[in-house]
Motif scaffolding. Sequence first.
Motif, PDB file in Angstrom:
ATOM      1  N   ARG A  28       0.896  -1.160   0.000  1.00  0.00           N
ATOM      2  CA  ARG A  28       0.000   0.000   0.000  1.00  0.00           C
ATOM      3  C   ARG A  28       0.928   1.202   0.000  1.00  0.00           C
ATOM      4  O   ARG A  28       1.748   1.368   0.899  1.00  0.00           O
ATOM      5  N   LEU A  29       0.813   2.022  -1.035  1.00  0.00           N
ATOM      6  CA  LEU A  29       1.692   3.176  -1.148  1.00  0.00           C
ATOM      7  C   LEU A  29       0.962   4.282  -1.890  1.00  0.00           C
ATOM      8  O   LEU A  29       0.318   4.020  -2.916  1.00  0.00           O
ATOM      9  N   ALA A  30       1.049   5.498  -1.375  1.00  0.00           N
ATOM     10  CA  ALA A  30       0.408   6.665  -1.967  1.00  0.00           C
ATOM     11  C   ALA A  30      -1.094   6.462  -2.103  1.00  0.00           C
ATOM     12  O   ALA A  30      -1.722   6.897  -3.064  1.00  0.00           O
ATOM     13  N   GLY A  31      -1.680   5.766  -1.124  1.00  0.00           N
ATOM     14  CA  GLY A  31      -3.120   5.541  -1.100  1.00  0.00           C
ATOM     15  C   GLY A  31      -3.607   4.441  -2.021  1.00  0.00           C
ATOM     16  O   GLY A  31      -4.807   4.218  -2.121  1.00  0.00           O
ATOM     17  N   LEU A  32      -2.696   3.735  -2.683  1.00  0.00           N
ATOM     18  CA  LEU A  32      -3.063   2.723  -3.663  1.00  0.00           C
ATOM     19  C   LEU A  32      -2.566   1.337  -3.267  1.00  0.00           C
ATOM     20  O   LEU A  32      -1.555   1.207  -2.582  1.00  0.00           O
ATOM     21  N   SER A  33      -3.250   0.318  -3.742  1.00  0.00           N
ATOM     22  CA  SER A  33      -2.775  -1.069  -3.632  1.00  0.00           C
ATOM     23  C   SER A  33      -1.906  -1.351  -4.843  1.00  0.00           C
ATOM     24  O   SER A  33      -2.221  -0.919  -5.960  1.00  0.00           O
ATOM     25  N   GLY A  82      -3.314   4.321   4.927  1.00  0.00           N
ATOM     26  CA  GLY A  82      -2.672   5.629   4.956  1.00  0.00           C
ATOM     27  C   GLY A  82      -3.615   6.745   4.545  1.00  0.00           C
ATOM     28  O   GLY A  82      -3.553   7.849   5.083  1.00  0.00           O
ATOM     29  N   ALA A  83      -4.509   6.463   3.587  1.00  0.00           N
ATOM     30  CA  ALA A  83      -5.471   7.486   3.153  1.00  0.00           C
ATOM     31  C   ALA A  83      -6.404   7.864   4.299  1.00  0.00           C
ATOM     32  O   ALA A  83      -6.737   9.039   4.475  1.00  0.00           O
ATOM     33  N   ARG A  84      -6.807   6.884   5.096  1.00  0.00           N
ATOM     34  CA  ARG A  84      -7.670   7.187   6.246  1.00  0.00           C
ATOM     35  C   ARG A  84      -6.912   8.026   7.279  1.00  0.00           C
ATOM     36  O   ARG A  84      -7.473   8.963   7.862  1.00  0.00           O
ATOM     37  N   LEU A  85      -5.648   7.679   7.519  1.00  0.00           N
ATOM     38  CA  LEU A  85      -4.845   8.468   8.454  1.00  0.00           C
ATOM     39  C   LEU A  85      -4.663   9.898   7.942  1.00  0.00           C
ATOM     40  O   LEU A  85      -4.736  10.855   8.717  1.00  0.00           O
ATOM     41  N   ASN A 122      -2.294  10.907  -6.800  1.00  0.00           N
ATOM     42  CA  ASN A 122      -2.573  12.306  -6.462  1.00  0.00           C
ATOM     43  C   ASN A 122      -4.057  12.505  -6.178  1.00  0.00           C
ATOM     44  O   ASN A 122      -4.428  13.202  -5.224  1.00  0.00           O
ATOM     45  N   ALA A 123      -4.917  11.896  -6.995  1.00  0.00           N
ATOM     46  CA  ALA A 123      -6.368  12.054  -6.822  1.00  0.00           C
ATOM     47  C   ALA A 123      -6.848  11.421  -5.519  1.00  0.00           C
ATOM     48  O   ALA A 123      -7.647  12.016  -4.783  1.00  0.00           O
ATOM     49  N   VAL A 124      -6.373  10.214  -5.212  1.00  0.00           N
ATOM     50  CA  VAL A 124      -6.805   9.515  -3.999  1.00  0.00           C
ATOM     51  C   VAL A 124      -6.370  10.277  -2.749  1.00  0.00           C
ATOM     52  O   VAL A 124      -7.166  10.494  -1.828  1.00  0.00           O
ATOM     53  N   LEU A 125      -5.116  10.700  -2.716  1.00  0.00           N
ATOM     54  CA  LEU A 125      -4.617  11.405  -1.533  1.00  0.00           C
ATOM     55  C   LEU A 125      -5.228  12.801  -1.408  1.00  0.00           C
ATOM     56  O   LEU A 125      -5.534  13.251  -0.297  1.00  0.00           O
ATOM     57  N   SER A 126      -5.424  13.487  -2.535  1.00  0.00           N
ATOM     58  CA  SER A 126      -6.064  14.810  -2.499  1.00  0.00           C
ATOM     59  C   SER A 126      -7.492  14.709  -1.976  1.00  0.00           C
ATOM     60  O   SER A 126      -7.931  15.547  -1.185  1.00  0.00           O
ATOM     61  N   SER A 132      -4.847  19.759  -2.289  1.00  0.00           N
ATOM     62  CA  SER A 132      -3.930  19.252  -3.305  1.00  0.00           C
ATOM     63  C   SER A 132      -2.746  18.499  -2.682  1.00  0.00           C
ATOM     64  O   SER A 132      -2.000  19.064  -1.881  1.00  0.00           O
ATOM     65  N   ILE A 133      -2.610  17.242  -3.078  1.00  0.00           N
ATOM     66  CA  ILE A 133      -1.463  16.416  -2.692  1.00  0.00           C
ATOM     67  C   ILE A 133      -0.824  15.942  -3.981  1.00  0.00           C
ATOM     68  O   ILE A 133      -1.508  15.405  -4.855  1.00  0.00           O
ATOM     69  N   THR A 134       0.474  16.145  -4.128  1.00  0.00           N
ATOM     70  CA  THR A 134       1.183  15.650  -5.296  1.00  0.00           C
ATOM     71  C   THR A 134       2.332  14.758  -4.846  1.00  0.00           C
ATOM     72  O   THR A 134       2.987  15.032  -3.838  1.00  0.00           O
TER      73      THR A 134
END
Length: 165
Positions: A28-33, A82-85, A122-126, A132-134
């Motif tokens: 799991r990295l940058a909000g993605l599997s 991580g996205a929830r955190l 970027n879209a998932v984390l934003s 904006s998260i890049t």
Amino acid sequence: MSPSPLIPRTGIGVDVHAFDDSGTRELRLAGLSWPGERGLSGHSDGDAVAHAACDALFSAAGIGDLGTHFGTDRPEFAGTSGARLLAEAARLVREAGWEIGNVCVQFVSRRPKFSRRREEANAVLSAAAGASITVTATTSDGLGYEGAGEGLTAYATALIYPSVS
């Protein structure tokens, strides 16, 4: 008397995770599997990118760090994404009187190959942060633990500004 200027604040965050050798964790990295990629060790899902973003936000707001809010002494965060955190970190920063300008994260690792999924990350984390998260990625040219494929490091900066009521 004139009102005080709205001065932004910046924060930095760094997170390091070793790759999990048990073979039981999916990356799991940058909000993605990342199916087929070796996962990262950690109390939550090991998403070093999201964790570094959280720490940068906490640093900018002056409200502690990842361990303060989601540490290993908090069993309710075991295995949490991580996205929830990141969503919770953004809520806490706003609750402390700040709004998020943006967060930039760069991770250092040989894997996964990131460029094809950059916009998705970027879209998932934003969406999680409501700002904006890049994310960018680089390698260490074979140097250190990142180059040896033992783990990865994520570095983040955040810009926040006072909420105007």
